[in-house]
Scaffold this motif. Structure first.
Motif, PDB file in Angstrom:
ATOM      1  N   LYS A 180     -24.853 -30.400  -3.701  1.00 34.68           N
ATOM      2  CA  LYS A 180     -23.500 -29.927  -3.416  1.00 34.68           C
ATOM      3  C   LYS A 180     -23.389 -29.482  -1.968  1.00 34.68           C
ATOM      4  N   TRP A 181     -22.305 -29.892  -1.350  1.00 39.90           N
ATOM      5  CA  TRP A 181     -22.061 -29.525   0.033  1.00 39.90           C
ATOM      6  C   TRP A 181     -21.115 -28.326   0.034  1.00 39.90           C
ATOM      7  N   ILE A 182     -21.651 -27.165   0.291  1.00 34.72           N
ATOM      8  CA  ILE A 182     -20.863 -25.939   0.241  1.00 34.72           C
ATOM      9  C   ILE A 182     -20.444 -25.540   1.655  1.00 34.72           C
ATOM     10  N   VAL A 183     -19.138 -25.408   1.867  1.00 35.88           N
ATOM     11  CA  VAL A 183     -18.631 -24.990   3.176  1.00 35.88           C
ATOM     12  C   VAL A 183     -17.771 -23.742   3.006  1.00 35.88           C
ATOM     13  N   SER A 184     -17.656 -22.986   4.070  1.00 36.20           N
ATOM     14  CA  SER A 184     -16.847 -21.768   4.031  1.00 36.20           C
ATOM     15  C   SER A 184     -15.362 -22.122   4.036  1.00 36.20           C
ATOM     16  N   THR A 187     -14.014 -23.320   7.432  1.00 34.37           N
ATOM     17  CA  THR A 187     -14.489 -24.675   7.734  1.00 34.37           C
ATOM     18  C   THR A 187     -13.726 -25.710   6.918  1.00 34.37           C
ATOM     19  N   ALA A 188     -13.489 -25.376   5.644  1.00 34.28           N
ATOM     20  CA  ALA A 188     -12.747 -26.290   4.765  1.00 34.28           C
ATOM     21  C   ALA A 188     -11.337 -26.525   5.302  1.00 34.28           C
ATOM     22  N   ARG A 189     -10.683 -25.449   5.771  1.00 32.09           N
ATOM     23  CA  ARG A 189      -9.323 -25.578   6.311  1.00 32.09           C
ATOM     24  C   ARG A 189      -9.328 -26.409   7.593  1.00 32.09           C
ATOM     25  N   GLN A 190     -10.379 -26.195   8.414  1.00 35.38           N
ATOM     26  CA  GLN A 190     -10.486 -26.949   9.665  1.00 35.38           C
ATOM     27  C   GLN A 190     -10.676 -28.438   9.382  1.00 35.38           C
ATOM     28  N   LEU A 191     -11.521 -28.754   8.387  1.00 35.77           N
ATOM     29  CA  LEU A 191     -11.755 -30.141   8.013  1.00 35.77           C
ATOM     30  C   LEU A 191     -10.474 -30.791   7.482  1.00 35.77           C
ATOM     31  N   LYS A 192      -9.742 -30.011   6.712  1.00 36.20           N
ATOM     32  CA  LYS A 192      -8.503 -30.527   6.119  1.00 36.20           C
ATOM     33  C   LYS A 192      -7.490 -30.858   7.207  1.00 36.20           C
ATOM     34  N   HIS A 193      -7.362 -29.975   8.200  1.00 39.13           N
ATOM     35  CA  HIS A 193      -6.382 -30.184   9.264  1.00 39.13           C
ATOM     36  C   HIS A 193      -6.816 -31.275  10.240  1.00 39.13           C
TER      37      HIS A 193
END
Length: 209
Positions: A180-184, A187-193
């Protein structure tokens, strides 16, 4: 060579780049920028180029050194010549290759001399398949390759232990948590944007002989 943990990613990727450049056609060599993005490391293309130069100096610019895989191919072909036609399926090269890959999943085998590791794998497989007629062939290969008997026995024990471990149920059942790739949250919001601003990465071709 000893490497600081923070530099391991750069060392690994630079070695991968050099390996690709040395054996692939130019059109199949991926861009350094794409590889860095795929690996998600924070170093730059300049960092990668500098690391390539450092690694090249450490290996004395010999990027095409003979590998255990090449010795495996050589030993296999020589032994096949001594087998009767009806017995030539006794040793399966794909199986030997898979065993070599299994060994290289452990860092201890990176220090093994290529001919010793290759002959160890073949000798163990000959024992497992009970190809008695090839025993003498292995002894000849050992003699011509100037491989010490103790070194061969020691490496065979390590290979045997590794292959037993590799084929066990414990090894074949992956730890789901580690996959599983767990991100904070940030970081998740940054990846989404940033997802829609990222250009599509080209497919890296995998040529199967």
């Amino acid at each position: 060579m000893k490497v600081q943990p923070k530099h391991l990613g750069c060392v690994g990727l630079s070695c991968f780049c050099m390996a690709v450049k040395s054996i692939e056609e130019e059109r199949n060599v991926p861009l350094a920028t794409d590889l860095i993005r795929i690996s998600q490391y924070r170093f730059t293309v300049s960092d990668l180029m500098r690391m390539e130069k450092i690694v090249l100096e450490k290996v004395c610019w010999k990027v095409k050194a003979t590998t255990a895989f090449q010795f495996l191919q050589l030993y296999y072909s020589l032994l096949q010549e001594n087998l009767p036609y009806e017995r030539r399926n006794s040793l399966n090269f794909e199986r030997l290759e898979a065993q070599l890959k299994a060994c290289y999943c452990r860092i201890i085998f990176s220090k093994a001399k290529p001919p010793v590791l290759a002959l160890s794998i073949i000798a163990l497989e000959i024992q497992a398949q009970r190809c008695v007629e090839l025993t003498e062939g292995v002894e000849c290969l050992q003699k011509h390759s100037k491989i010490n008997g103790r070194d061969l026995t020691f490496r065979q024990e390590l290979v045997s232990k590794r292959l037993t471990e590799y084929s066990s149920n414990k090894c074949s059942t992956p730890n789901v948590q580690k996959l599983k790739w767990i991100v904070s949250g940030p970081t998740a919001r940054q990846l989404k944007h940033s997802y829609y601003r990222v250009t599509h990465l080209p497919t890296i071709p995998e040529m199967v002989p």
